[in-house]
Scaffold this motif. Structure first.
Motif, PDB file in Angstrom:
ATOM      1  N   THR A 109      -5.869  10.803   5.175  1.00  0.00           N
ATOM      2  CA  THR A 109      -6.214   9.860   4.322  1.00  0.00           C
ATOM      3  C   THR A 109      -4.253   9.530   4.107  1.00  0.00           C
ATOM      4  N   ALA A 110      -3.567  10.632   4.350  1.00  0.00           N
ATOM      5  CA  ALA A 110      -1.761  10.628   3.792  1.00  0.00           C
ATOM      6  C   ALA A 110      -1.062  10.457   5.303  1.00  0.00           C
ATOM      7  N   GLN A 111      -1.776   9.582   6.970  1.00  0.00           N
ATOM      8  CA  GLN A 111      -1.586   9.245   7.119  1.00  0.00           C
ATOM      9  C   GLN A 111      -1.601   7.451   6.791  1.00  0.00           C
ATOM     10  N   LEU A 112      -2.649   7.101   6.963  1.00  0.00           N
ATOM     11  CA  LEU A 112      -3.057   5.915   6.131  1.00  0.00           C
ATOM     12  C   LEU A 112      -2.215   5.084   5.394  1.00  0.00           C
ATOM     13  N   ILE A 113      -1.417   5.832   4.451  1.00  0.00           N
ATOM     14  CA  ILE A 113      -0.545   5.500   3.127  1.00  0.00           C
ATOM     15  C   ILE A 113       0.691   4.534   4.713  1.00  0.00           C
ATOM     16  N   LEU A 114       0.979   3.217   4.462  1.00  0.00           N
ATOM     17  CA  LEU A 114       1.812   2.371   4.489  1.00  0.00           C
ATOM     18  C   LEU A 114       3.130   2.391   3.932  1.00  0.00           C
ATOM     19  N   THR A 115       3.222   1.636   2.237  1.00  0.00           N
ATOM     20  CA  THR A 115       4.323   2.238   1.320  1.00  0.00           C
ATOM     21  C   THR A 115       3.632   2.241  -0.203  1.00  0.00           C
ATOM     22  N   GLU A 116       4.308   1.802  -1.214  1.00  0.00           N
ATOM     23  CA  GLU A 116       3.504   1.883  -2.087  1.00  0.00           C
ATOM     24  C   GLU A 116       2.609   0.809  -2.800  1.00  0.00           C
ATOM     25  N   LYS A 117       2.356  -0.201  -2.030  1.00  0.00           N
ATOM     26  CA  LYS A 117       1.646  -0.833  -2.747  1.00  0.00           C
ATOM     27  C   LYS A 117       0.615  -0.646  -1.306  1.00  0.00           C
ATOM     28  N   TYR A 118       0.624  -0.539  -0.129  1.00  0.00           N
ATOM     29  CA  TYR A 118      -0.188  -0.740   1.248  1.00  0.00           C
ATOM     30  C   TYR A 118       0.165   0.497   1.688  1.00  0.00           C
ATOM     31  N   ALA A 119      -1.638   0.087   2.542  1.00  0.00           N
ATOM     32  CA  ALA A 119      -2.194   1.116   3.633  1.00  0.00           C
ATOM     33  C   ALA A 119      -2.976   0.712   4.106  1.00  0.00           C
ATOM     34  N   PHE A 120      -3.370   0.936   5.299  1.00  0.00           N
ATOM     35  CA  PHE A 120      -4.232   0.746   6.189  1.00  0.00           C
ATOM     36  C   PHE A 120      -5.621   1.368   6.571  1.00  0.00           C
ATOM     37  N   ARG A 121      -6.538   0.714   6.186  1.00  0.00           N
ATOM     38  CA  ARG A 121      -8.346   0.768   6.268  1.00  0.00           C
ATOM     39  C   ARG A 121      -8.446   1.116   7.530  1.00  0.00           C
TER      40      ARG A 121
END
Length: 267
Positions: A109-121
């Motif tokens: 899950t940590a690897q998927l976080i991009l920014t404060e607002k966005y992430a990879f699904r």
């Protein structure tokens, strides 16, 4: 394959002996021979194909999409099985098992976080082309290999977008993409059958037919991790329960052989 009452009785007698005598002469902690390939599917972030010696085969492709972090789960597995409908219990139960296991992995899950607002699904699309025994372990092996080959594009815009409505920007050079698994390994779910006081890794359908129950135990980062739970094998023939000490035996068996299973599929 349907087995006669006498065949099942003979098989159970063989499996409850000490040591157990398995039909294919494997040891209790021995996995079936498998071969695997990675980067097998084009236009994916990662993919793998795993085939077992008995003809069972699974293919997994992983794709990503940028979403708002508020949109819910970041990992979405799906399972299709040749010859099964979408609403059949088996593919749905396999997808739920993968969903629970992968979402319980904080490193992923940590690897998927991009920014404060966005992430990879992460979309984990699994296809079971054929199987002769319960496909959970083989499917988990394919997901493991696919995740090990998965790469994510490099973020080049700011990670701090709390004060601006900034859409993430990525490096177009795929050679700059980063592997999702760096200093950690994905979870691997291993299926075990309990027959009498014996525990058998990677059971065949025949062994499950005479088993009291089956367990799935998760292995991650060279240690056993959650979840550890019973699996409904639907045999219903040996409903008398089992000795709780067998759970400790199952734990010890996975501790002793899981690293070898991992090395077998990545070598």
């Amino acid at each position: 394959m349907k087995f006669s009452v006498s065949e099942l009785s003979y098989l159970r007698s063989s499996l409850i002996s000490s040591p157990p005598l398995r039909p294919d002469c494997r040891k209790p902690g021995q996995f079936r021979p498998v071969e695997s390939e990675v980067d097998w599917l084009p236009f994916t972030n990662g993919s793998a194909r795993v085939r077992a010696a008995d003809g069972s085969e699974c293919i997994v492709g992983i794709k990503t999409k940028v979403v708002a972090r508020s949109e819910g789960s970041l990992i979405e597995p799906s399972v299709d099985i040749t010859g099964y409908k979408d609403n059949d219990p088996l593919p749905n139960s396999l997808a739920e098992a993968l969903r629970h296991t992968l979402n319980a992995c904080p490193e992923l899950t940590a690897q998927l976080i991009l920014t404060e607002k966005y992430a990879f699904r992460l979309y984990v699309d699994c296809v079971v082309l054929s199987f002769t025994s319960h496909p959970l372990s083989l499917l988990s092996l394919a997901v493991f290999r696919a995740l090990k080959s998965t790469r994510l594009p490099q973020l080049i815009s700011s990670r701090d977008d709390t004060l601006v409505d900034e859409i993430p920007q990525f490096n177009d050079d795929w050679d700059a993409a980063q592997p999702i698994c760096t200093k950690w390994s994905p979870p691997l779910v291993l299926l075990l059958a309990i027959v009498g006081d014996n525990v058998l890794l990677d059971p065949t359908d025949a062994e499950l037919e005479v088993a009291e129950t089956a367990l799935c135990i998760t292995w991650k980062n060279n240690a056993i991790a959650a979840p550890i739970k019973n699996v409904d094998i639907g045999s219903g023939k040996n409903v008398g329960g089992y000795n709780p000490k067998v759970l400790l035996d199952a734990y010890d068996l996975v501790q002793s052989c899981a690293a070898q299973v991992v090395s077998m599929i990545v070598s």
